[in-house]
Design a protein around this motif. Structure first.
Motif, PDB file in Angstrom:
ATOM      1  N   PHE A 174      -6.507   9.408  61.523  1.00 15.65           N
ATOM      2  CA  PHE A 174      -6.922  10.759  61.873  1.00 15.65           C
ATOM      3  C   PHE A 174      -7.223  11.576  60.617  1.00 15.65           C
ATOM      4  N   SER A 175      -6.348  11.498  59.623  1.00 17.41           N
ATOM      5  CA  SER A 175      -6.549  12.264  58.382  1.00 17.41           C
ATOM      6  C   SER A 175      -7.798  11.806  57.652  1.00 17.41           C
ATOM      7  N   ALA A 176      -8.023  10.486  57.617  1.00 18.88           N
ATOM      8  CA  ALA A 176      -9.207   9.958  56.933  1.00 18.88           C
ATOM      9  C   ALA A 176     -10.484  10.395  57.647  1.00 18.88           C
ATOM     10  N   LEU A 177     -10.471  10.400  58.984  1.00 21.57           N
ATOM     11  CA  LEU A 177     -11.636  10.849  59.739  1.00 21.57           C
ATOM     12  C   LEU A 177     -11.875  12.338  59.555  1.00 21.57           C
ATOM     13  N   VAL A 193     -12.347   5.164  55.771  1.00 20.08           N
ATOM     14  CA  VAL A 193     -11.563   5.077  57.006  1.00 20.08           C
ATOM     15  C   VAL A 193     -11.281   3.605  57.284  1.00 20.08           C
ATOM     16  N   GLY A 194     -10.018   3.245  57.355  1.00 21.19           N
ATOM     17  CA  GLY A 194      -9.661   1.854  57.579  1.00 21.19           C
ATOM     18  C   GLY A 194      -9.949   1.394  59.001  1.00 21.19           C
ATOM     19  N   ASN A 195      -9.986   0.084  59.186  1.00 22.67           N
ATOM     20  CA  ASN A 195     -10.242  -0.508  60.506  1.00 22.67           C
ATOM     21  C   ASN A 195      -8.970  -0.847  61.263  1.00 22.67           C
ATOM     22  N   ASP A 196      -7.788  -0.644  60.648  1.00 20.31           N
ATOM     23  CA  ASP A 196      -6.550  -1.141  61.244  1.00 20.31           C
ATOM     24  C   ASP A 196      -6.307  -0.586  62.640  1.00 20.31           C
ATOM     25  N   LEU A 197      -6.460   0.722  62.828  1.00 22.01           N
ATOM     26  CA  LEU A 197      -6.180   1.309  64.133  1.00 22.01           C
ATOM     27  C   LEU A 197      -7.146   0.769  65.184  1.00 22.01           C
ATOM     28  N   PHE A 198      -8.422   0.718  64.862  1.00 25.02           N
ATOM     29  CA  PHE A 198      -9.382   0.205  65.839  1.00 25.02           C
ATOM     30  C   PHE A 198      -9.085  -1.247  66.174  1.00 25.02           C
ATOM     31  N   ASP A 199      -8.708  -2.054  65.175  1.00 26.08           N
ATOM     32  CA  ASP A 199      -8.390  -3.456  65.426  1.00 26.08           C
ATOM     33  C   ASP A 199      -7.193  -3.581  66.361  1.00 26.08           C
ATOM     34  N   VAL A 200      -6.186  -2.728  66.174  1.00 31.38           N
ATOM     35  CA  VAL A 200      -5.005  -2.754  67.046  1.00 31.38           C
ATOM     36  C   VAL A 200      -5.395  -2.336  68.461  1.00 31.38           C
ATOM     37  N   VAL A 201      -6.187  -1.280  68.571  1.00 31.37           N
ATOM     38  CA  VAL A 201      -6.631  -0.812  69.884  1.00 31.37           C
ATOM     39  C   VAL A 201      -7.444  -1.893  70.590  1.00 31.37           C
ATOM     40  N   ARG A 202      -8.357  -2.525  69.839  1.00 33.70           N
ATOM     41  CA  ARG A 202      -9.204  -3.572  70.431  1.00 33.70           C
ATOM     42  C   ARG A 202      -8.369  -4.747  70.907  1.00 33.70           C
ATOM     43  N   ALA A 203      -7.408  -5.162  70.082  1.00 35.52           N
ATOM     44  CA  ALA A 203      -6.567  -6.298  70.444  1.00 35.52           C
ATOM     45  C   ALA A 203      -5.672  -5.962  71.638  1.00 35.52           C
ATOM     46  N   THR A 204      -5.152  -4.740  71.669  1.00 34.47           N
ATOM     47  CA  THR A 204      -4.269  -4.330  72.763  1.00 34.47           C
ATOM     48  C   THR A 204      -5.035  -4.225  74.073  1.00 34.47           C
ATOM     49  N   ALA A 205      -6.251  -3.719  74.002  1.00 33.59           N
ATOM     50  CA  ALA A 205      -7.066  -3.602  75.214  1.00 33.59           C
ATOM     51  C   ALA A 205      -7.358  -4.962  75.818  1.00 33.59           C
ATOM     52  N   GLY A 206      -7.545  -5.968  74.951  1.00 32.17           N
ATOM     53  CA  GLY A 206      -7.814  -7.311  75.425  1.00 32.17           C
ATOM     54  C   GLY A 206      -9.065  -7.386  76.275  1.00 32.17           C
ATOM     55  N   GLU A 207      -9.116  -8.399  77.121  1.00 31.00           N
ATOM     56  CA  GLU A 207     -10.242  -8.562  78.034  1.00 31.00           C
ATOM     57  C   GLU A 207      -9.832  -8.069  79.418  1.00 31.00           C
TER      58      GLU A 207
END
Length: 456
Positions: free
Chosen positions: A281-284, A212-226
């Protein structure tokens, strides 16, 4: 593939004698880099931090035992009259675990002799004769014959490298044929034993090498910001975080439905966002399918019954699979009465299986099945995913565990504010493999297990 009796490589374990004494060190090994000249193994009546050991599976079927200061257990010299610790692994620092035939619990050996070889002779790790749990520290000795059976068990949420057992795609293909335990290869059998031990002794585990790649989580984390700090110590559970749906799939739908709740579509073109979510989603889902097949085979190993009623039921018309993200804003760590702020209340998930992608802010506390104490679940490797079972799985395996308990019980957990999450935004991305509420297509033996897609 060496036989590791279901112990994940590098797992934290305790070693306890039949009289209830724990293998320990004469002082805190962490303050002496694990190899001080005055440091030696001893026995204590209670397990604390000192009594945790790192068990490493070596390529030839042997093991290494490290204390909390990373010193390797070893005979003192060629005469081998006592034990010491060394900074590096050599032949003396490798051990063989030999199981007691009658010590099988839940399909796994639990008691072992601990043996090394020096000068062509066997040396055994043993408790001094007469050592009992009535007093304080007791002596650990070298014997030429096995005199001590050590109960070895996991004491922390383990990290399991799936890649060491094969690619997830290959495992998924192997399980698509629904083989029984004896029909899978030896390496996959070892994976089944490893997951079984993690679930029976802890109830949760981390996985890497999962595909499972980290790309989606990295995008979500960056978008959420502080997120801005909120003085919310007395708030209710749902007010500490924002809960967004990312994707879901129900029944036999051929693909997932992409949700539009998360606020990143202004910066990422919708087609790109959709591809990113769908791929994750497919990988998970593929990973969950592999893990569920392994747990079904683990039940077969425990019961001796190849007819596991719930096997493949998770993929029927009653399926509900959801991917979400939770964004926790920073705030105070304690309430006015001095108690800690819990940003997610104590609960169990209403799932077969939950897979969590989590940042390293901390605060997730779990109550392991066999430890009877709360421990923090914090990944030590970036990209590790936390896996735990929920209410549906607990109901499906009811009565198959110790003392009539479920073999795979739902794991209780909560999230509390930490000194890190007081200052920084915490982000998690849970994947829930669940049942549709009120759906009644499960085998008769499992009806009533559909707790619905709540508990998020």
């Amino acid at each position: 593939m060496n036989e590791c009796f279901g112990f994940p490589n590098g797992a934290a374990v305790s070693l306890m004698t039949e009289s209830g004494l724990y293998l320990s060190t004469t002082s805190d090994a962490r303050t002496q880099h694990g190899v001080s000249a005055g440091l030696s193994p001893t026995l204590r009546p209670h397990r604390q931090d000192w009594e945790t050991w790192r068990l490493s599976c070596l390529g030839d079927g042997s093991y290494a035992l490290q204390n909390r200061g990373h010193g390797y257990l070893s005979p003192i010299n060629a005469d081998a009259d006592r034990w010491t610790f060394r900074a590096h692994i050599q032949a003396w620092e490798t051990f063989h675990l030999e199981p007691e035939p009658s010590s099988m619990e839940a399909g796994l050996a639990t008691r072992f002799t601990v043996r090394t070889v020096i000068g062509g002779g066997d040396l055994f790790l043993s408790a001094a004769r007469g050592a009992s749990g009535d007093g304080g520290a007791a002596q650990v000795v070298v014997t030429r014959e096995p005199v001590t059976w050590w109960r070895v068990r996991l004491v922390e949420v383990p990290l399991i490298n799936l890649a060491s057992f094969g690619r997830v795609e290959a495992l998924h293909g192997e399980f698509s044929r629904r083989p029984h335990f004896l029909g899978i290869n030896r390496r996959t059998q070892q994976l089944v034993r490893t997951l079984l031990r993690a679930m029976v002794e802890i109830g949760a585990f981390y996985v890497v090498g999962h595909g499972v790649g980290n790309d989606l989580f990295d995008v979500v984390r960056a978008t959420a910001g502080e997120q801005p700090y909120q003085a919310d110590a007395e708030s209710k559970d749902g007010e500490f975080k924002t809960n967004y749906g990312l994707a879901e799939r129900t029944g036999l739908a051929s693909k997932c439905t992409i949700k539009t709740e998360f606020p990143c579509r202004a910066t990422i073109p919708p087609p790109v966002w959709g591809e990113l979510v769908s791929e994750t989603f497919s990988a998970l889902e593929r990973l969950a399918d592999v893990l569920l097949h392994c747990l079904a085979l683990g039940q077969e190993l425990v019961t001796g019954d190849a007819n596991v009623e719930w096997r493949d039921v998770w993929g029927d018309t009653g399926r509900f699979v959801g991917l979400r993200t939770l964004v926790y804003h920073p705030g105070p760590t304690h309430k006015a009465d001095g108690s800690k702020v819990r940003t997610t209340a104590r609960h169990t998930d209403a799932t077969w299986l939950t897979i969590l992608h989590n940042d390293n802010i901390g605060g997730l506390m779990v109550l392991p099945t066999a430890l009877d104490r709360w421990v923090e679940a914090r990944a030590t490797v970036q990209g590790a995913l936390l896996v735990n079972t929920g209410n549906v799985m607990g109901r499906a395996t009811e009565g198959l565990g110790r003392e009539g308990q479920p073999l795979y019980p739902a794991v209780c957990h909560f999230v509390e504010r930490t000194s890190a999450s007081e200052k920084m935004t915490r982000v998690s991305m849970p994947f829930f493999y669940d049942r549709l509420g009120g759906h009644n297509t499960m085998p008769e033996e499992l009806e009533g297990a559909e707790d619905g897609g709540t508990g998020w």
